[in-house]
Design a protein around this motif. Structure first.
Motif, PDB file in Angstrom:
ATOM      1  N   GLY A 142      -8.082 -50.592 -16.876  1.00 40.60           N
ATOM      2  CA  GLY A 142      -8.766 -50.475 -18.114  1.00 40.60           C
ATOM      3  C   GLY A 142      -8.119 -49.455 -18.879  1.00 40.60           C
ATOM      4  N   ARG A 143      -8.478 -49.240 -20.253  1.00 39.15           N
ATOM      5  CA  ARG A 143      -8.117 -48.034 -20.898  1.00 39.15           C
ATOM      6  C   ARG A 143      -7.911 -46.677 -20.183  1.00 39.15           C
ATOM      7  NH1 ARG A 143      -7.352 -47.846 -26.655  1.00 39.15           N
ATOM      8  NH2 ARG A 143      -8.416 -49.751 -26.946  1.00 39.15           N
ATOM      9  N   LEU A 144      -6.746 -45.970 -20.326  1.00 39.71           N
ATOM     10  CA  LEU A 144      -6.513 -44.783 -20.048  1.00 39.71           C
ATOM     11  C   LEU A 144      -7.951 -43.812 -20.558  1.00 39.71           C
ATOM     12  CD1 LEU A 144      -4.923 -42.920 -18.019  1.00 39.71           C
ATOM     13  CD2 LEU A 144      -3.687 -42.227 -19.968  1.00 39.71           C
ATOM     14  N   ASN A 145      -8.439 -42.982 -19.741  1.00 41.56           N
ATOM     15  CA  ASN A 145      -9.691 -42.006 -20.613  1.00 41.56           C
ATOM     16  C   ASN A 145      -8.997 -40.718 -20.388  1.00 41.56           C
ATOM     17  OD1 ASN A 145     -10.431 -40.594 -17.838  1.00 41.56           O
ATOM     18  ND2 ASN A 145     -11.030 -42.619 -17.297  1.00 41.56           N
ATOM     19  N   PRO A 146      -9.637 -40.003 -21.562  1.00 38.94           N
ATOM     20  CA  PRO A 146      -9.007 -38.632 -21.493  1.00 38.94           C
ATOM     21  C   PRO A 146      -9.224 -37.650 -20.304  1.00 38.94           C
ATOM     22  CG  PRO A 146     -10.372 -39.134 -23.313  1.00 38.94           C
ATOM     23  CD  PRO A 146     -10.670 -40.187 -22.416  1.00 38.94           C
ATOM     24  N   ARG A 147      -9.835 -37.912 -19.328  1.00 40.64           N
ATOM     25  CA  ARG A 147      -9.925 -37.106 -18.150  1.00 40.64           C
ATOM     26  C   ARG A 147      -8.823 -37.392 -17.057  1.00 40.64           C
ATOM     27  NH1 ARG A 147     -15.170 -37.334 -14.360  1.00 40.64           N
ATOM     28  NH2 ARG A 147     -16.187 -36.258 -16.408  1.00 40.64           N
ATOM     29  N   ALA A 148      -8.226 -38.711 -17.121  1.00 39.79           N
ATOM     30  CA  ALA A 148      -7.252 -39.076 -16.530  1.00 39.79           C
ATOM     31  C   ALA A 148      -6.112 -38.682 -17.146  1.00 39.79           C
ATOM     32  CB  ALA A 148      -7.084 -40.546 -16.417  1.00 39.79           C
ATOM     33  N   ALA A 149      -5.834 -38.740 -18.259  1.00 38.95           N
ATOM     34  CA  ALA A 149      -4.717 -37.934 -19.188  1.00 38.95           C
ATOM     35  C   ALA A 149      -4.562 -36.553 -19.024  1.00 38.95           C
ATOM     36  CB  ALA A 149      -4.931 -38.339 -20.620  1.00 38.95           C
ATOM     37  N   ARG A 150      -5.906 -35.803 -18.582  1.00 40.62           N
ATOM     38  CA  ARG A 150      -5.537 -34.335 -18.637  1.00 40.62           C
ATOM     39  C   ARG A 150      -5.199 -34.176 -17.051  1.00 40.62           C
ATOM     40  NH1 ARG A 150     -11.005 -34.693 -20.890  1.00 40.62           N
ATOM     41  NH2 ARG A 150     -10.902 -34.091 -22.976  1.00 40.62           N
ATOM     42  N   ARG A 151      -5.689 -34.913 -16.004  1.00 39.77           N
ATOM     43  CA  ARG A 151      -5.025 -34.732 -14.931  1.00 39.77           C
ATOM     44  C   ARG A 151      -3.509 -34.916 -14.592  1.00 39.77           C
ATOM     45  NH1 ARG A 151      -8.468 -38.021 -12.857  1.00 39.77           N
ATOM     46  NH2 ARG A 151      -7.269 -39.817 -12.784  1.00 39.77           N
ATOM     47  N   GLY A 182       8.832 -23.211 -13.093  1.00 39.28           N
ATOM     48  CA  GLY A 182       8.945 -22.401 -14.242  1.00 39.28           C
ATOM     49  C   GLY A 182       7.850 -22.785 -15.323  1.00 39.28           C
ATOM     50  N   ALA A 183       7.055 -23.587 -15.389  1.00 43.22           N
ATOM     51  CA  ALA A 183       6.269 -23.835 -16.265  1.00 43.22           C
ATOM     52  C   ALA A 183       4.816 -23.510 -15.882  1.00 43.22           C
ATOM     53  CB  ALA A 183       6.331 -25.261 -16.832  1.00 43.22           C
ATOM     54  N   PRO A 184       3.900 -23.121 -16.892  1.00 40.03           N
ATOM     55  CA  PRO A 184       2.520 -22.772 -16.453  1.00 40.03           C
ATOM     56  C   PRO A 184       1.756 -24.432 -16.200  1.00 40.03           C
ATOM     57  CG  PRO A 184       2.849 -22.410 -18.641  1.00 40.03           C
ATOM     58  CD  PRO A 184       4.066 -22.585 -18.120  1.00 40.03           C
ATOM     59  N   THR A 185       0.676 -24.257 -15.665  1.00 41.92           N
ATOM     60  CA  THR A 185      -0.109 -25.629 -15.450  1.00 41.92           C
ATOM     61  C   THR A 185      -1.037 -25.668 -16.969  1.00 41.92           C
ATOM     62  OG1 THR A 185       0.148 -25.735 -13.256  1.00 41.92           O
ATOM     63  CG2 THR A 185      -1.650 -26.921 -14.083  1.00 41.92           C
ATOM     64  N   VAL A 186      -0.971 -26.593 -17.545  1.00 44.90           N
ATOM     65  CA  VAL A 186      -1.475 -26.523 -18.860  1.00 44.90           C
ATOM     66  C   VAL A 186      -2.207 -27.807 -19.221  1.00 44.90           C
ATOM     67  CG1 VAL A 186       0.137 -24.929 -19.899  1.00 44.90           C
ATOM     68  CG2 VAL A 186       0.614 -27.308 -20.045  1.00 44.90           C
ATOM     69  N   SER A 187      -2.969 -27.795 -20.065  1.00 48.13           N
ATOM     70  CA  SER A 187      -3.727 -28.886 -20.691  1.00 48.13           C
ATOM     71  C   SER A 187      -3.073 -30.006 -21.662  1.00 48.13           C
ATOM     72  CB  SER A 187      -5.182 -28.509 -21.091  1.00 48.13           C
ATOM     73  OG  SER A 187      -4.847 -27.933 -22.200  1.00 48.13           O
ATOM     74  N   PRO A 188      -3.396 -31.214 -22.008  1.00 49.82           N
ATOM     75  CA  PRO A 188      -2.938 -31.806 -23.075  1.00 49.82           C
ATOM     76  C   PRO A 188      -2.997 -31.215 -24.534  1.00 49.82           C
ATOM     77  CG  PRO A 188      -4.337 -33.312 -21.727  1.00 49.82           C
ATOM     78  CD  PRO A 188      -4.383 -31.947 -21.324  1.00 49.82           C
ATOM     79  N   GLY A 236       2.393 -34.537 -30.903  1.00 43.64           N
ATOM     80  CA  GLY A 236       1.358 -33.538 -31.098  1.00 43.64           C
ATOM     81  C   GLY A 236       0.096 -34.181 -31.302  1.00 43.64           C
ATOM     82  N   ILE A 237      -0.544 -35.139 -30.869  1.00 38.82           N
ATOM     83  CA  ILE A 237      -1.613 -35.931 -30.941  1.00 38.82           C
ATOM     84  C   ILE A 237      -2.613 -35.426 -30.104  1.00 38.82           C
ATOM     85  CG2 ILE A 237      -0.702 -37.991 -32.123  1.00 38.82           C
ATOM     86  CD1 ILE A 237      -0.721 -39.258 -29.288  1.00 38.82           C
ATOM     87  N   ARG A 238      -4.007 -35.634 -30.312  1.00 39.81           N
ATOM     88  CA  ARG A 238      -5.085 -35.114 -29.350  1.00 39.81           C
ATOM     89  C   ARG A 238      -5.143 -35.940 -28.450  1.00 39.81           C
ATOM     90  NH1 ARG A 238      -7.155 -34.859 -34.911  1.00 39.81           N
ATOM     91  NH2 ARG A 238      -7.489 -32.827 -35.274  1.00 39.81           N
ATOM     92  N   VAL A 239      -5.698 -35.620 -27.157  1.00 40.33           N
ATOM     93  CA  VAL A 239      -5.919 -36.464 -26.138  1.00 40.33           C
ATOM     94  C   VAL A 239      -6.738 -37.596 -26.240  1.00 40.33           C
ATOM     95  CG1 VAL A 239      -7.781 -35.363 -24.964  1.00 40.33           C
ATOM     96  CG2 VAL A 239      -6.158 -36.509 -23.375  1.00 40.33           C
TER      97      VAL A 239
END
Length: 324
Positions: free
Chosen positions: A243-252, A263-269, A173-176
């Motif tokens: 390099g360190r993973l950035n939040p934009r890449a994690a969202r992608r 069956g799952a909706p497309t969602v964000s982190p 449950g951590i933030r991106v």
């Protein structure tokens, strides 16, 4: 010195008089010290204070100098500024932020001797509408994680990383931003906890389970070594170039995984974080424990997830009970 045409929402078409720009610079410098504020927050607060002063100058009666502020920055003027924004259709959240910025500026200007009294302290922000966050149900979350496990089965480094990204976001449950900020040394494998640096530089320990442990071990044994470069430093999660993973890449990554999950909706982190909190409460976890896990400063922020659970219960009741 003229101010030009200025919208009440905050966008100024021209500079303010130099004396007022200097006041705003001093205010921004004060914001940037002491408390842990992001550069974006400092810019937003300065911009809102600029918009306020520009609004006061729209009728051509000043303020032009620092000395004019005491006469023009009054409670009716502040309320008029906010009323103009409401009339233009500004969102409640935008109004609330500008109220916070006006209060901050008024407090600072009073301490700095620019205003004789803090009139902005009496401003009231509109209560934000509470929107129930989008969440996956437990079956959808499990299916999304199975999707990542299937993708990582052949041991391809990026697939191992993607599995770990989704696993940690949902399991912990951590933030991106917290996820991307993790270092290898933040993993306590013996106790199975992560050391997470949250908002306001507050540190907390977050436990992870057996599934996340397996994903972590696979990534650290086979995935990370294959991607690591001299630029990797101590980062736990890496991008394709090391390099360190950035939040934009994690969202992608999350977007790609959930869009590929039947069956799952497309969602964000952040939706995975919402899902984790909701499923914990539905499973009987104590609200205070969930608050601590998520890194919320007050229980009020966590309580929205009880509303999510209640709404889902009502929906199930309406769909299943013959007397609904």
């Amino acid at each position: 010195m003229g101010s030009g045409r200025v919208g009440s929402d905050g966008g100024a078409a021209a500079r303010l008089p130099d004396a007022l720009e200097a006041v705003l610079d001093a205010y921004a410098a004060e914001l940037d010290t002491g408390r842990s504020r992001s550069p974006a927050t400092v810019r937003a607060y300065r911009s809102d204070a600029h918009a306020l002063l520009a609004h006061l100058r729209r009728d051509g009666h000043g303020p032009d100098t620092v000395g004019d502020l005491a006469a023009t920055l009054t409670l009716p003027a502040l309320r008029g500024w906010l009323a103009a924004q409401v009339g233009e259709g500004a969102a409640r959240s935008s109004i609330a932020r500008r109220v916070a910025a006006a209060r901050s500026f008024g407090s600072w200007a009073t301490r700095a001797g620019i205003l004789p009294a803090d009139v902005a302290a009496r401003l009231e922000a509109p209560r934000p509408r509470r929107h129930l966050p989008e969440v996956l149900d437990a079956d959808q979350a499990a299916e999304a994680l199975r999707t990542t496990e299937l993708g990582a089965a052949e041991g391809e480094p990026l697939a191992l990383r993607d599995r770990l990204v989704v696993e940690l976001l949902y399991s912990c449950g951590i933030r991106v931003a917290e996820l991307c900020g993790l270092d290898v040394d933040d993993v306590d494998a013996e106790r199975r906890v992560l050391r997470v640096l949250g908002k306001g530089d507050r540190e907390r320990s977050v436990p992870y389970g057996g599934s996340a442990e397996r994903a972590l071990r696979s990534w650290l044994d086979a995935g990370r070594p294959a991607l690591a470069t001299a630029a990797s430093g101590s980062a736990l999660l890496l991008g394709a170039r090391g390099g360190r993973l950035n939040p934009r890449a994690a969202r992608r990554i999350v977007n790609d995984v959930t869009s590929a999950t039947p069956g799952a909706p497309t969602v964000s982190p952040h939706a995975l974080r919402h899902s984790a909190a909701t499923h914990l409460l539905e499973g009987g976890a104590d609200l205070r424990h969930v608050q601590e896990l998520l890194g919320h400063s007050t229980p009020a922020t966590t309580q929205i997830y009880t509303h999510v659970s209640a709404e889902r219960l009502r929906a199930a009741y309406r769909g299943a009970h013959p007397r609904a």
